[in-house]
Design a protein around this motif. Sequence first.
Motif, PDB file in Angstrom:
ATOM      1  N   LEU A   5       9.712  83.127  66.554  1.00 54.39           N
ATOM      2  CA  LEU A   5       9.670  81.682  67.086  1.00 54.39           C
ATOM      3  C   LEU A   5      11.101  81.406  67.382  1.00 54.39           C
ATOM      4  CD1 LEU A   5       6.619  80.030  64.778  1.00 54.39           C
ATOM      5  CD2 LEU A   5       6.645  81.651  67.445  1.00 54.39           C
ATOM      6  N   ILE A   6      11.394  81.135  68.167  1.00 50.42           N
ATOM      7  CA  ILE A   6      12.697  80.264  68.248  1.00 50.42           C
ATOM      8  C   ILE A   6      13.048  78.708  68.405  1.00 50.42           C
ATOM      9  CG2 ILE A   6      14.860  81.062  69.610  1.00 50.42           C
ATOM     10  CD1 ILE A   6      13.843  83.678  70.082  1.00 50.42           C
ATOM     11  N   THR A   7      13.901  78.157  67.690  1.00 49.36           N
ATOM     12  CA  THR A   7      14.286  77.061  68.171  1.00 49.36           C
ATOM     13  C   THR A   7      15.836  77.071  68.150  1.00 49.36           C
ATOM     14  OG1 THR A   7      14.074  76.085  65.712  1.00 49.36           O
ATOM     15  CG2 THR A   7      12.292  75.957  67.062  1.00 49.36           C
ATOM     16  N   LYS A   8      16.152  75.968  68.727  1.00 46.48           N
ATOM     17  CA  LYS A   8      17.648  75.477  68.846  1.00 46.48           C
ATOM     18  C   LYS A   8      17.874  74.066  68.756  1.00 46.48           C
ATOM     19  CE  LYS A   8      21.384  75.921  72.010  1.00 46.48           C
ATOM     20  NZ  LYS A   8      21.664  76.909  73.513  1.00 46.48           N
ATOM     21  N   MET A   9      18.441  73.738  68.379  1.00 43.38           N
ATOM     22  CA  MET A   9      19.091  72.702  67.840  1.00 43.38           C
ATOM     23  C   MET A   9      20.373  71.439  68.376  1.00 43.38           C
ATOM     24  SD  MET A   9      16.188  70.938  67.055  1.00 43.38           S
ATOM     25  CE  MET A   9      16.870  69.148  66.342  1.00 43.38           C
ATOM     26  N   TYR A  23      25.609  73.960  67.292  1.00 39.79           N
ATOM     27  CA  TYR A  23      23.883  74.287  67.543  1.00 39.79           C
ATOM     28  C   TYR A  23      24.053  75.125  66.365  1.00 39.79           C
ATOM     29  CZ  TYR A  23      24.983  73.148  72.256  1.00 39.79           C
ATOM     30  OH  TYR A  23      24.934  71.824  74.117  1.00 39.79           O
ATOM     31  N   VAL A  25      20.220  77.873  65.854  1.00 43.40           N
ATOM     32  CA  VAL A  25      19.537  79.015  66.171  1.00 43.40           C
ATOM     33  C   VAL A  25      18.577  79.601  65.112  1.00 43.40           C
ATOM     34  CG1 VAL A  25      18.951  80.352  68.041  1.00 43.40           C
ATOM     35  CG2 VAL A  25      20.372  79.053  68.667  1.00 43.40           C
ATOM     36  N   THR A  26      17.342  78.414  64.779  1.00 42.67           N
ATOM     37  CA  THR A  26      16.724  78.687  64.060  1.00 42.67           C
ATOM     38  C   THR A  26      15.329  80.574  65.127  1.00 42.67           C
ATOM     39  OG1 THR A  26      16.523  76.978  62.609  1.00 42.67           O
ATOM     40  CG2 THR A  26      14.590  79.181  62.142  1.00 42.67           C
ATOM     41  N   VAL A  27      14.984  81.287  64.403  1.00 43.46           N
ATOM     42  CA  VAL A  27      14.576  82.592  64.647  1.00 43.46           C
ATOM     43  C   VAL A  27      13.537  83.086  63.296  1.00 43.46           C
ATOM     44  CG1 VAL A  27      14.833  84.895  65.266  1.00 43.46           C
ATOM     45  CG2 VAL A  27      16.376  83.772  65.933  1.00 43.46           C
ATOM     46  N   ASP A  30       7.215  85.225  62.751  1.00 45.60           N
ATOM     47  CA  ASP A  30       5.679  84.442  62.531  1.00 45.60           C
ATOM     48  C   ASP A  30       4.693  85.333  62.450  1.00 45.60           C
ATOM     49  OD1 ASP A  30       3.634  82.827  61.666  1.00 45.60           O
ATOM     50  OD2 ASP A  30       3.470  82.643  63.886  1.00 45.60           O
ATOM     51  N   SER A  80      13.494  83.694  58.155  1.00 45.72           N
ATOM     52  CA  SER A  80      13.983  83.497  59.379  1.00 45.72           C
ATOM     53  C   SER A  80      15.586  83.724  58.885  1.00 45.72           C
ATOM     54  CB  SER A  80      13.726  81.946  58.986  1.00 45.72           C
ATOM     55  OG  SER A  80      13.975  81.479  58.320  1.00 45.72           O
TER      56      SER A  80
END
Length: 86
Positions: A5-9, A23, A25-27, A30, A80
């Motif tokens: 699961l990847i999120t970018k803030m 930025y 980015v969390t990977v 899961d 993560s």
Amino acid sequence: ANRLLITKMASSLEVASGEAVAYAVTVVNDGAVEATNGQVALAFGPGFRLQRNTVRGGTIIATSTAGLVLDVGAIASGDSVIVQYA
């Protein structure tokens, strides 16, 4: 099987030309098993310029004006990695 699961803030949603944006980015792995040889490809938006020495949490494999590819290594199940850059 792996499930990443990847999120970018972004540190800011609106900036003027020339302003810096950080930025994160969390990977997240899961999946039930370790994800090995992890790489993250990040696309840069129009006008973005990567600032020198700002990448944290990964090793740069390739960079261009269009984006960045990072080696994030192995990610254990339930663990993560956070990549930061500006």
